[in-house]
Scaffold this motif. Structure first.
Motif, PDB file in Angstrom:
ATOM      1  N   ALA A 162       0.849  -1.193   0.000  1.00  0.00           N
ATOM      2  CA  ALA A 162       0.000   0.000   0.000  1.00  0.00           C
ATOM      3  C   ALA A 162       0.884   1.242   0.000  1.00  0.00           C
ATOM      4  CB  ALA A 162      -0.889   0.004   1.236  1.00  0.00           C
ATOM      5  N   SER A 163       0.373   2.310  -0.546  1.00  0.00           N
ATOM      6  CA  SER A 163       1.105   3.584  -0.529  1.00  0.00           C
ATOM      7  C   SER A 163       1.213   4.111   0.895  1.00  0.00           C
ATOM      8  CB  SER A 163       0.384   4.625  -1.379  1.00  0.00           C
ATOM      9  OG  SER A 163       0.373   4.244  -2.721  1.00  0.00           O
ATOM     10  N   ASN A 164       2.274   4.840   1.152  1.00  0.00           N
ATOM     11  CA  ASN A 164       2.424   5.495   2.442  1.00  0.00           C
ATOM     12  C   ASN A 164       1.327   6.541   2.632  1.00  0.00           C
ATOM     13  OD1 ASN A 164       4.770   4.218   3.450  1.00  0.00           O
ATOM     14  ND2 ASN A 164       6.045   5.474   2.121  1.00  0.00           N
ATOM     15  N   TYR A 165       1.035   6.845   3.879  1.00  0.00           N
ATOM     16  CA  TYR A 165       0.066   7.884   4.222  1.00  0.00           C
ATOM     17  C   TYR A 165       0.571   9.228   3.714  1.00  0.00           C
ATOM     18  CZ  TYR A 165      -2.839  10.937   7.147  1.00  0.00           C
ATOM     19  OH  TYR A 165      -3.711  11.893   7.605  1.00  0.00           O
ATOM     20  N   GLN A 166      -0.314   9.993   3.124  1.00  0.00           N
ATOM     21  CA  GLN A 166       0.037  11.328   2.646  1.00  0.00           C
ATOM     22  C   GLN A 166      -0.720  12.362   3.462  1.00  0.00           C
ATOM     23  OE1 GLN A 166       2.369  11.892   0.239  1.00  0.00           O
ATOM     24  NE2 GLN A 166       2.676   9.683   0.226  1.00  0.00           N
ATOM     25  N   PRO A 188     -12.624  17.498   8.614  1.00  0.00           N
ATOM     26  CA  PRO A 188     -12.732  16.668   9.816  1.00  0.00           C
ATOM     27  C   PRO A 188     -12.800  15.167   9.524  1.00  0.00           C
ATOM     28  CG  PRO A 188     -14.757  17.895   9.436  1.00  0.00           C
ATOM     29  CD  PRO A 188     -13.765  18.390   8.443  1.00  0.00           C
ATOM     30  N   ASN A 189     -13.159  14.782   8.300  1.00  0.00           N
ATOM     31  CA  ASN A 189     -13.243  13.353   7.971  1.00  0.00           C
ATOM     32  C   ASN A 189     -11.936  12.789   7.433  1.00  0.00           C
ATOM     33  OD1 ASN A 189     -13.317  14.704   5.568  1.00  0.00           O
ATOM     34  ND2 ASN A 189     -14.934  13.454   4.670  1.00  0.00           N
ATOM     35  N   THR A 190     -10.868  13.579   7.442  1.00  0.00           N
ATOM     36  CA  THR A 190      -9.567  13.093   6.989  1.00  0.00           C
ATOM     37  C   THR A 190      -9.029  12.084   7.997  1.00  0.00           C
ATOM     38  OG1 THR A 190      -9.096  15.203   5.924  1.00  0.00           O
ATOM     39  CG2 THR A 190      -7.212  13.777   6.376  1.00  0.00           C
ATOM     40  N   PRO A 191      -8.686  10.889   7.528  1.00  0.00           N
ATOM     41  CA  PRO A 191      -8.203   9.871   8.478  1.00  0.00           C
ATOM     42  C   PRO A 191      -6.808  10.211   9.014  1.00  0.00           C
ATOM     43  CG  PRO A 191      -8.001   9.076   6.233  1.00  0.00           C
ATOM     44  CD  PRO A 191      -8.715  10.396   6.161  1.00  0.00           C
ATOM     45  N   THR A 192      -6.549   9.765  10.218  1.00  0.00           N
ATOM     46  CA  THR A 192      -5.202   9.883  10.770  1.00  0.00           C
ATOM     47  C   THR A 192      -4.323   8.833  10.092  1.00  0.00           C
ATOM     48  OG1 THR A 192      -5.556   8.251  12.504  1.00  0.00           O
ATOM     49  CG2 THR A 192      -6.133  10.562  13.023  1.00  0.00           C
ATOM     50  N   GLU A 193      -3.037   8.934  10.303  1.00  0.00           N
ATOM     51  CA  GLU A 193      -2.126   7.942   9.725  1.00  0.00           C
ATOM     52  C   GLU A 193      -2.453   6.538  10.237  1.00  0.00           C
ATOM     53  OE1 GLU A 193       2.637   7.094   9.015  1.00  0.00           O
ATOM     54  OE2 GLU A 193       2.017   8.868  10.135  1.00  0.00           O
ATOM     55  N   GLU A 194      -2.781   6.425  11.510  1.00  0.00           N
ATOM     56  CA  GLU A 194      -3.115   5.124  12.090  1.00  0.00           C
ATOM     57  C   GLU A 194      -4.401   4.564  11.477  1.00  0.00           C
ATOM     58  OE1 GLU A 194      -2.426   7.879  13.984  1.00  0.00           O
ATOM     59  OE2 GLU A 194      -0.371   7.293  14.488  1.00  0.00           O
ATOM     60  N   GLU A 195      -5.395   5.429  11.283  1.00  0.00           N
ATOM     61  CA  GLU A 195      -6.648   4.991  10.659  1.00  0.00           C
ATOM     62  C   GLU A 195      -6.421   4.554   9.217  1.00  0.00           C
ATOM     63  OE1 GLU A 195      -9.811   7.823  13.108  1.00  0.00           O
ATOM     64  OE2 GLU A 195      -8.843   8.606  11.299  1.00  0.00           O
ATOM     65  N   TYR A 196      -5.615   5.331   8.504  1.00  0.00           N
ATOM     66  CA  TYR A 196      -5.299   4.982   7.117  1.00  0.00           C
ATOM     67  C   TYR A 196      -4.615   3.620   7.051  1.00  0.00           C
ATOM     68  CZ  TYR A 196      -2.733   4.834   2.726  1.00  0.00           C
ATOM     69  OH  TYR A 196      -2.202   4.426   1.532  1.00  0.00           O
ATOM     70  N   GLN A 197      -3.594   3.421   7.889  1.00  0.00           N
ATOM     71  CA  GLN A 197      -2.864   2.158   7.863  1.00  0.00           C
ATOM     72  C   GLN A 197      -3.763   0.987   8.241  1.00  0.00           C
ATOM     73  OE1 GLN A 197       0.764   2.595  10.123  1.00  0.00           O
ATOM     74  NE2 GLN A 197       1.802   3.554   8.381  1.00  0.00           N
ATOM     75  N   ALA A 198      -4.627   1.174   9.213  1.00  0.00           N
ATOM     76  CA  ALA A 198      -5.550   0.098   9.601  1.00  0.00           C
ATOM     77  C   ALA A 198      -6.483  -0.250   8.444  1.00  0.00           C
ATOM     78  CB  ALA A 198      -6.353   0.507  10.832  1.00  0.00           C
ATOM     79  N   ALA A 199      -7.011   0.770   7.765  1.00  0.00           N
ATOM     80  CA  ALA A 199      -7.897   0.524   6.618  1.00  0.00           C
ATOM     81  C   ALA A 199      -7.157  -0.183   5.498  1.00  0.00           C
ATOM     82  CB  ALA A 199      -8.486   1.845   6.125  1.00  0.00           C
ATOM     83  N   MET A 200      -5.927   0.240   5.218  1.00  0.00           N
ATOM     84  CA  MET A 200      -5.152  -0.385   4.136  1.00  0.00           C
ATOM     85  C   MET A 200      -4.745  -1.817   4.500  1.00  0.00           C
ATOM     86  SD  MET A 200      -5.465   1.702   1.790  1.00  0.00           S
ATOM     87  CE  MET A 200      -4.544   0.801   0.575  1.00  0.00           C
ATOM     88  N   ARG A 201      -4.481  -2.079   5.761  1.00  0.00           N
ATOM     89  CA  ARG A 201      -4.191  -3.463   6.182  1.00  0.00           C
ATOM     90  C   ARG A 201      -5.421  -4.345   5.947  1.00  0.00           C
ATOM     91  NH1 ARG A 201       0.719  -3.435   8.382  1.00  0.00           N
ATOM     92  NH2 ARG A 201       1.350  -1.608   9.557  1.00  0.00           N
ATOM     93  N   ASN A 202      -6.611  -3.809   6.235  1.00  0.00           N
ATOM     94  CA  ASN A 202      -7.846  -4.561   5.976  1.00  0.00           C
ATOM     95  C   ASN A 202      -8.036  -4.822   4.490  1.00  0.00           C
ATOM     96  OD1 ASN A 202      -8.581  -4.824   8.657  1.00  0.00           O
ATOM     97  ND2 ASN A 202      -9.836  -2.983   8.657  1.00  0.00           N
TER      98      ASN A 202
END
Length: 151
Positions: free
Chosen positions: A39-43, A53-67
């Protein structure tokens, strides 16, 4: 000959066809399989003044991409289970999938990378086979390119 094979996937139809061929190949030579989704790195959105306000945090992004990655790796897991071969899967993060594929092969002690190509040439190859081409140019271990014809 080969004991551990890396099978990269992006979840596409071509990648799934390659996964099945790679699992069958691994079964024939009694090799273990490591499947990887990159997966691409978080930008971080630095180009705007106010972050929505709906922009995911880096942790949220990584969790979603792992799923997502685990969803894409599921066909490989099932095929390996049915074939009775040892299997590992990993989701990695990097902005260059080719570099991460080569790095993951080294990290997991793989002695072969088995990946797909559309079988196109010319401009189509530049656009659609770029990851495979980059892996071939970066890699120090053998790369088996599974050709899938596009109709």
């Amino acid at each position: 000959m080969y004991t551990k094979i890396l099978l990269p996937t992006d979840g596409s139809e071509l990648a799934n066809a390659t996964i099945y061929a790679g699992i069958e190949f691994a079964k024939q030579i009694n090799a273990k399989v490591v499947a990887v989704f990159v997966a691409s790195n978080y930008q971080y959105p630095i180009y705007i003044d106010i972050i929505p306000p709906n922009t995911p945090t880096e942790e949220e992004y990584q969790a979603a991409m792992r799923n997502f990655g685990q969803t894409y790796l599921e066909p490989a897991k099932e095929a390996a289970k049915q074939a009775g071969i040892a299997f590992e899967s990993i989701v990695q993060f990097h902005d260059s999938p080719a570099k991460e594929i080569v790095h993951t092969a080294k990290l997991y002690g793989c002695d072969l990378i088995f990946m797909g190509s559309h079988g196109r040439s010319g401009v189509g190859n530049l656009l659609l086979g770029s990851t495979t081409t980059k892996v071939l140019s970066l890699c120090c271990i053998p790369v088996l390119v599974h050709r899938t014809k596009v109709h």
